[in-house]
Write an enzyme that holds these catalytic residues in place. Structure first.
Site, PDB file in Angstrom:
ATOM      1  N   THR A   1      -8.880  -1.818   2.559  1.00  0.00           N
ATOM      2  CA  THR A   1      -8.494  -2.303   1.207  1.00  0.00           C
ATOM      3  C   THR A   1      -9.026  -3.809   1.161  1.00  0.00           C
ATOM      4  OG1 THR A   1      -7.123  -2.189  -0.879  1.00  0.00           O
ATOM      5  CG2 THR A   1      -6.022  -2.686   1.430  1.00  0.00           C
TER       6      THR A   1
ATOM      7  N   LYS B   1     -13.433  -4.784   2.602  1.00  0.00           N
ATOM      8  CA  LYS B   1     -14.297  -3.708   2.444  1.00  0.00           C
ATOM      9  C   LYS B   1     -15.869  -3.925   2.821  1.00  0.00           C
ATOM     10  CE  LYS B   1     -11.607  -1.078  -0.994  1.00  0.00           C
ATOM     11  NZ  LYS B   1     -11.708  -0.314  -2.319  1.00  0.00           N
TER      12      LYS B   1
ATOM     13  N   ASN C   1     -18.028  -8.455 -17.675  1.00  0.00           N
ATOM     14  CA  ASN C   1     -17.688  -9.398 -16.806  1.00  0.00           C
ATOM     15  C   ASN C   1     -17.624 -10.526 -17.340  1.00  0.00           C
ATOM     16  OD1 ASN C   1     -16.841  -9.319 -13.900  1.00  0.00           O
ATOM     17  ND2 ASN C   1     -18.293 -11.053 -13.777  1.00  0.00           N
ATOM     18  N   ARG C   2     -16.862 -11.740 -17.076  1.00  0.00           N
ATOM     19  CA  ARG C   2     -16.710 -13.059 -17.440  1.00  0.00           C
ATOM     20  C   ARG C   2     -17.867 -13.797 -17.233  1.00  0.00           C
ATOM     21  NH1 ARG C   2     -11.182 -15.362 -14.859  1.00  0.00           N
ATOM     22  NH2 ARG C   2     -12.176 -14.266 -13.224  1.00  0.00           N
TER      23      ARG C   2
ATOM     24  N   SER D   1       0.911  -1.103  -0.052  1.00  0.00           N
ATOM     25  CA  SER D   1       0.065   0.112  -0.135  1.00  0.00           C
ATOM     26  C   SER D   1       0.911   1.330  -0.113  1.00  0.00           C
ATOM     27  CB  SER D   1      -0.996  -0.020   1.385  1.00  0.00           C
ATOM     28  OG  SER D   1      -1.763   1.214   1.059  1.00  0.00           O
TER      29      SER D   1
ATOM     30  N   VAL E   1     -21.632 -13.064 -16.957  1.00  0.00           N
ATOM     31  CA  VAL E   1     -22.722 -12.034 -17.332  1.00  0.00           C
ATOM     32  C   VAL E   1     -23.726 -12.232 -16.362  1.00  0.00           C
ATOM     33  CG1 VAL E   1     -24.099 -11.060 -19.065  1.00  0.00           C
ATOM     34  CG2 VAL E   1     -22.106 -12.417 -19.830  1.00  0.00           C
TER      35      VAL E   1
ATOM     36  N   GLY F   1     -18.236  -6.758 -12.510  1.00  0.00           N
ATOM     37  CA  GLY F   1     -18.908  -7.746 -11.497  1.00  0.00           C
ATOM     38  C   GLY F   1     -18.315  -7.739  -9.949  1.00  0.00           C
TER      39      GLY F   1
END
Length: 296
Positions: A81, A85, A171-172, A34, A174, A148
């Site tokens: 992070t 989250k 997105n892979r 970070s 859907v 996604g």
């Protein structure tokens, strides 16, 4: 001062003695990479505020325990992070409108016995896009790669809140995009939302209609990563924003640069979300120039 602290360090009585001014932090797993500490510390030092901002590596499942220790030690707040989250949001007593809208928290304020969750990623992105490309999200049709995931969803939500005229979600899987698209239109006033897979033809068609392409996938973290979309989808008229900032020039940005497209990486988003977090904690604006210098 250590490069990375742990939950065990916070629990150690010696920590409070050795680091009495450590009152701000970033937590994640892992966290050693970070850049937030040098950015925030530069702003604190510039303002003459005698506080230290540290990294704390927190394993999944230990977010609440970390917050308990931070509260005990008198921390003002922390950044959050990956992968914490959502967990951090669940541990909050109150949420700001930004946190509610974006569905996650990346900033926590400890105040009067309460944990207040905020999300500075969305406002940070909007500021970064305007600074880097001279146009606001309100003016740009946006294609979001990896929409996604948590970061992609937050970016898409901010685009909708800013009034982007069209949002293309890729997105892979859907199926993950349908509830996101529904939320963007019904809850955040999105004008036009389209969902698509990572099929080459679909990506090229969407890119042809978009002004801004944002990569929110992890592709680009390594030099040998494949591009998140076909190079034939890119053109000189595009603005390409890669949320990855290390390395500073990802394979996607390198290819876009060759074509003469305008490009930028996630460092500007890190900078502006950081400034937003700083203001949330301390009630005053940071010196952006100092923060930028802190990032190198």
């Amino acid at each position: 001062m250590k490069h990375v602290y742990t939950l065990a360090d916070l629990r150690d009585p010696a920590f409070a003695e050795a680091m009495p001014n450590a009152k701000l932090a970033v937590i994640g797993f892992p966290i050693k990479h970070s850049a937030s500490p040098q950015m925030h510390q530069a702003a604190l030092d510039e303002a003459g505020i005698d506080l230290q901002y540290i990294r704390v590596e927190v394993e999944p499942g230990d977010v609440d325990a970390c917050f308990v220790e931070m509260e005990r030690l008198g921390f003002i707040g922390c950044n959050v992070t990956v992968p914490h989250k959502l967990d951090a949001m669940a541990q909050c007593d109150e949420l700001t409108d930004d946190a509610k809208a974006l569905g996650a928290t990346n900033t926590i304020l400890f105040k009067e016995g309460k944990r207040i969750g905020h999300n500075s990623d969305g406002p940070g992105l909007a500021r970064a896009i305007f600074e880097d490309f001279g146009k606001s999200l309100t003016e740009l049709r946006v294609l979001i790669l990896g929409a996604g995931g948590g970061a992609g969803r937050a970016i898409a939500t901010q685009c909708a809140r800013e009034g982007s005229p069209a949002i293309y979600l890729s997105n892979r899987t859907v199926e993950k995009l349908e509830p996101i698209a529904k939320s963007l239109t019904e809850e955040h006033g999105a004008k036009l939302v389209y969902t698509l897979s990572t099929d080459e033809k679909d990506l090229i068609n969407a890119a042809n209609r978009a002004d801004l392409i944002i990569n929110s996938t992890s592709l680009g973290l390594h030099e040998d990563d494949i591009l998140p979309l076909p190079v034939t989808a890119l053109s000189a008229r595009h603005r390409i924003y890669d949320a990855v900032y290390n390395p500073p020039v990802t394979p996607l940005l390198a290819e876009a640069d060759k074509l003469g497209a305008k490009t930028s990486n996630g460092l500007s988003m890190l900078l502006h979300q950081g400034a937003n977090s700083y203001s949330f904690w301390l009630g005053q604006e940071p010196n952006i120039t100092a923060m930028r210098k802190g990032l190198g």
